[in-house]
Design an enzyme around this catalytic site. Structure first.
Site, short mmCIF file in Angstrom:
data_model
loop_
_atom_site.label_atom_id
_atom_site.label_comp_id
_atom_site.label_asym_id
_atom_site.label_seq_id
_atom_site.Cartn_x
_atom_site.Cartn_y
_atom_site.Cartn_z
N ASP A 18 41.87 46.65 49.44
CA ASP A 18 40.68 46.71 48.60
C ASP A 18 39.63 47.54 49.34
O ASP A 18 39.03 47.07 50.31
CB ASP A 18 40.14 45.31 48.32
N LYS B 293 38.15 47.86 40.71
CA LYS B 293 37.59 46.53 40.94
C LYS B 293 36.07 46.59 40.83
O LYS B 293 35.45 47.56 41.29
CB LYS B 293 38.02 46.05 42.33
N LYS C 265 40.26 44.56 38.26
CA LYS C 265 39.99 43.33 38.98
C LYS C 265 38.49 43.04 38.97
O LYS C 265 37.73 43.64 39.74
CB LYS C 265 40.49 43.41 40.42
#
Length: 331
Positions: free
Chosen positions: A168, A231, A267
């Site tokens: 991430d 995300k 996400k």
């Protein structure tokens, strides 16, 4: 300049794109080319986005659908600990909960991933061996992203070497907000390469992007650079995963697949704490991107406290009464 067709199409209708910038076309890689493309995307009607998410959030869910939604949401959770005081024991405890979220009910699904700092990825990998649960690690000078590219890439490579199979990363919001789109693109491309076989989730930190138009542009830029997921947030900045932001990102991945044939995951992270929050997001996924995204392969929740509420609501459906918070482990 690349044009989008039918910019006034309703939110539920995919928009198509002709010849987006590299790597999916032959447009010269430059700030000017990216600016022309990204600023040519349809503008987001913020009032309309807020109205649509309000309507979808008000939908009534039947008991059988709620049971499915709870189990699906549990299976989509990236169970997360990102504190300076994290220890190997903290990570092992979180991994145990990831494997058996409800120790008293073997039918409860396991979560999608455990998300930790890169130096603890090896502990998580060892604790999750043989489970199929992914090990996600934050990298690239998370959460600020304020470091040299050399440091960021070393951060990624270290996390992967330690056992992370998902990374991430955070984008350079300063570069994005000042129009240095090529810098952002090239950094994501470099991180994608450093990930090797690991999946890449690109954190936009939407709370710092100010507008929904910027959320759409950043989503496209990340996808063009090779993101496997986009995300919302680090969870360290407010606001984070709002429904209008998620709507815009879901529209972006839907339209990107229509344009390129490549499916990208989404996400939301930060501020999603209750079962109601999770169910509202699942409704939004179904009605915006479609059922193809209703899978942990394509939609995740970045959360930890959310899991406890999902477990309590699941126990309520199974037993007919609410358990106290002491019936679930503290994360």
């Amino acid at each position: 300049m690349t044009n989008l067709l039918d910019p006034h199409a309703p939110a539920t209708s995919p928009r198509t794109v002709d010849e987006p910038p590299a790597p999916y076309g032959d447009v010269t890689r430059s700030d000017a080319a990216f600016r022309a493309f990204l600023h040519g995307l349809p503008g987001v009607d913020q009032v309309g986005a807020e109205a649509r998410t309000t309507v979808l959030a008000s939908r009534s869910i039947k008991t059988t659908a709620k049971a499915w939604a709870i189990d699906t949401a549990i299976s989509m959770v990236d169970l997360t600990t990102l504190e300076g005081a994290d220890t190997p024991g903290t990570v092992r405890s979180l991994a145990a909960k990831a494997r058996r979220p409800d120790p008293g009910d073997a039918t409860c699904p396991q979560v999608a991933a455990v998300c930790v700092y890169g130096d603890l990825a090896g502990v998580a990998r060892e604790a999750l061996a043989g489970t199929g649960i992914h090990v996600a690690a934050v990298a690239t000078a998370f959460p600020s992203g304020r470091a040299s590219r050399e440091v960021k890439l070393a951060d990624v490579k270290d996390a992967v070497a330690n056992g992370a199979d998902e990374i991430d990363m955070v984008i350079d919001r300063g570069a994005f907000l000042t129009g240095r789109y090529l810098d952002v693109y090239e950094e994501v491309v470099a991180v994608r390469e450093a990930c090797g076989d690991a999946h890449l989730k690109v954190i936009l930190e939407t709370g710092e992007l100010v507008t929904l138009d910027n959320v759409r542009r950043a989503s496209w830029l990340a996808m063009l650079a090779g993101a496997d997921f986009v995300k919302t947030s680090t969870g360290k900045v407010s606001p984070a995963a709002t429904l209008p932001v998620c709507l815009v990102m879901l529209e972006a991945v839907r339209d990107f697949r229509a344009a390129t044939g490549r499916q990208i995951g989404v996400k939301p992270a930060g501020g999603i704490r209750t079962t109601k929050d999770a169910v509202r997001h699942l409704v939004l996924v179904h009605e915006t991107a479609g059922p193809d995204w209703l899978s942990p392969d394509w939609f995740r929740f970045g959360a930890s406290s959310l899991l406890n509420d999902l477990l309590l609501q699941r126990q309520k459906l199974r037993t007919g009464h609410y358990s106290g918070p002491d019936h679930v482990t503290v994360d």
